[in-house]
Design a protein around this motif. Structure first.
Motif: not given
Ligand code: G4P
Length: 529
Positions: A397-400, A405-408, A412-415
């Motif tokens: 799992y990846i957690n914030n 900074k959740s948008k970032q 980041g994950i998307d890119q």
């Protein structure tokens, strides 16, 4: 006409090997022959140094090198050679698999002492599945190693290849005297001097000639005669068609470090290796000599400078000519894009080019338009196949870790996923995000890059998944499928393409599920249509 000429003179290939077999050394010697570099040591190894896996400087160093060595191009005897870099480290195997979709042939390097190693097996299997023509180079003949015939047997058995030696060693290690070139019928004597550009070649049209005894001594001459007789008795004659179809693999022996046997390999390679070939797209087969340009993205590399978040998308040109400042169709987005500074690669430098041909790789500056597998064309809606994702080996799992900074984080994950660093799955049950990787090292890379390039922080949490299986609803019985989706919801997720994935927690549960829902197809790669 000039397009056809340019296609004829291009050879685009990859060198694959288990780490330490000598890939970097061989690449360097090939570049030396092409006059692309002047001295040994110029090509940097992109391998991760042992024991340095949690050293972020090491990861950054490796990334820096891997952009420089992504494509190494040079000219040799009028032939334009493009070498595509393939990381040997197993955690980056997926990168290598993708690069193999952009090569027209490969050279497999094997260490004479170690024989066939784990990564060689995996990579050769991928090439075999795709019928990619392969040449084998057995390296480090200046060291004691396995008997040549035993090693050829091992290659046939472990790699499932049909080999035909086109050169043969005269002794090995301390007794290594040189190489008999079956392809050209001549002999190169080993002097052990790596500074020599080209070894002296002695024509031996008749192996029975007493000259052979004078050159290598009576015992070695006799042994060689017997061995060549055996080679001719056991192995088929070389047939280029069989090689091009992936049914026959020529073998060369040498020592990359000593620059020995490399010229023979290169000369034969430019003779027999395929020029850019037609490629299957979802719609039709595309020929390189078609007028209209088309190409696909097989690799994306993020900029090393965190202040400029642009990336370099590597495009393999399949057909036509790619021209600077010309609008091309981004098929997935159905929009036209123009590139003012496409990069071509020459040795380790990149420079802006006006025109490129099939077989070439261009690097396009990208601000987030591309992902791996995207196609560019002159207007036709073509989609190139063959860049599948394989089931990851690790899942977390990846957690914030920083709610501000959740948008970032998501950007980041998307890119990073578009770059192909790892795979993202979103659980059907609760929308939680799971990162799947081939190796544990990727988690560190992702965490580090999210923080340094996107200013986001993440935390991982373990998740017990054995394998990701892509679910193909086509052909399944609707009531069975509906029941599967309802009962197994806890184990279902969507990948980035919104394809349904079953995250099996053990081999047993996978087997039971497959038995229970026999009409549903479970696939182990993302591409099954
Ligand atoms: P890789 O890219 O496949 O990982 O292998 P690389 O070329 O880095 O070679 C791995 C090691 O094998 C290097 O030694 C290299 O010098 C050595 N090597 C390559 N070809 C030959 C050869 O023909 N004969 C012998 N004897 N050795 C060879 P190293 O000590 O790990 O690195 P370095 O300090 O020499 O760079």
């Amino acid at each position: 006409m000039s397009l056809i000429k340019e296609i004829q003179r291009r050879r685009t290939f990859g060198i694959i090997s288990h780490p330490d077999a000598g890939k970097t050394t061989l690449t360097e010697k090939l570049l030396l022959f092409g006059g692309a570099i002047q001295e040994a040591g110029a090509v940097k190894s992109n391998k991760i140094k042992k024991g340095a896996t949690s050293d972020f400087m090491e990861i950054e160093r490796q990334r820096g090198i891997s952009v420089a060595t992504s494509v190494l191009a040079f000219e040799y005897n009028g032939i334009k050679i493009n070498i595509l870099d393939t990381p040997g480290h197993k955690d980056f195997a997926e990168d290598t698999f993708r690069t193999l979709t952009a090569v027209d042939s490969v050279i497999v390097v094997i260490d004479v002492a170690k024989g066939v190693e784990e990564q060689t097996e995996k990579l050769v299997e991928v090439c075999r599945m795709r019928n990619i023509p392969m040449i084998v180079f057995i390296n480090k003949m200046d060291r004691e190693g396995k008997d040549a015939f035993d090693l050829l047997d091992e290659i046939e058995q472990k790699l499932g290849l049909n080999v035909v030696p086109l050169s043969f060693p005269i002794g090995m290690g301390y007794e290594f005297k040189g190489i008999y070139n079956i392809w050209e019928r001549n002999i190169n004597l080993f002097s052990g001097d790596s500074r020599k550009d080209i070894e002296e070649t002695i024509e031996i049209s008749d192996l029975q000639s007493p000259e052979l005894n004078t050159l290598v001594g009576n015992t070695a001459a006799e042994t060689l005669r017997e061995e060549i007789e055996l080679v001719e008795g056991i192995y088929p004659a070389f047939n280029r068609e069989d090689y091009l179809n992936g049914d026959l693999q020529p073998v060369f022996f040498g020592s990359a470090l000593n620059n020995f046997g490399v010229r023979e390999l290169l000369d034969c390679f430019i003779d027999i290796a395929p020029k850019p070939r037609p490629k299957q797209s979802e719609e039709r087969i595309v020929n390189p000599n078609e007028d209209k340009f088309s190409g696909f993205v097989f690799k994306i590399h993020a900029n090393m400078d965190p202040n400029h978040r642009d990336r370099l998308a590597f495009i393999k040109i399949v057909s036509g000519t790619f021209k600077r400042n010309t609008p091309y169709l981004h098929v997935r987005h159905n929009k036209k894009l123009k590139f003012s500074s496409p990069n071509a690669f020459f040795a380790e430098k990149k420079e802006i080019v006006d025109i490129s041909y099939p077989g070439d790789i261009v690097g396009l500056h990208d601000t987030g338009n591309f992902k791996i597998g995207d196609t560019l064309t002159e207007g036709e809606a073509i989609n190139y196949k063959g860049i599948p994702s394989f089931s990851p080996e690790h899942f977390r799992y990846i957690n914030n870790a920083d709610p501000l900074k959740s948008k970032q984080l998501y950007k980041g994950i998307d890119q990073l996923m578009d770059e192909g660093v790892a795979q993202l799955f979103t659980l059907e049950l609760n929308g939680r995000k799971v990162i799947g990787t081939v190796g544990a090292l990727q988690y560190e890379v992702i965490q580090y890059r999210l923080e340094h390039e996107y200013g986001a922080k993440c935390r991982y949490e373990n998740l017990n998944v054995y394998k990701a299986c892509w679910i193909d609803p086509n052909g399944s019985k609707p009531e069975e499928y509906n029941e599967f989706v309802r009962v197994k919801q806890r184990f279902l997720a969507k990948d980035k393409q919104e394809q349904l994935v079953f995250l099996a927690d053990s081999p047993f549960s996978l087997q039971m599920t497959q038995q229970k829902y026999p009409s549903i197809k479970f696939h182990f790669t993302s591409e099954f249509n």
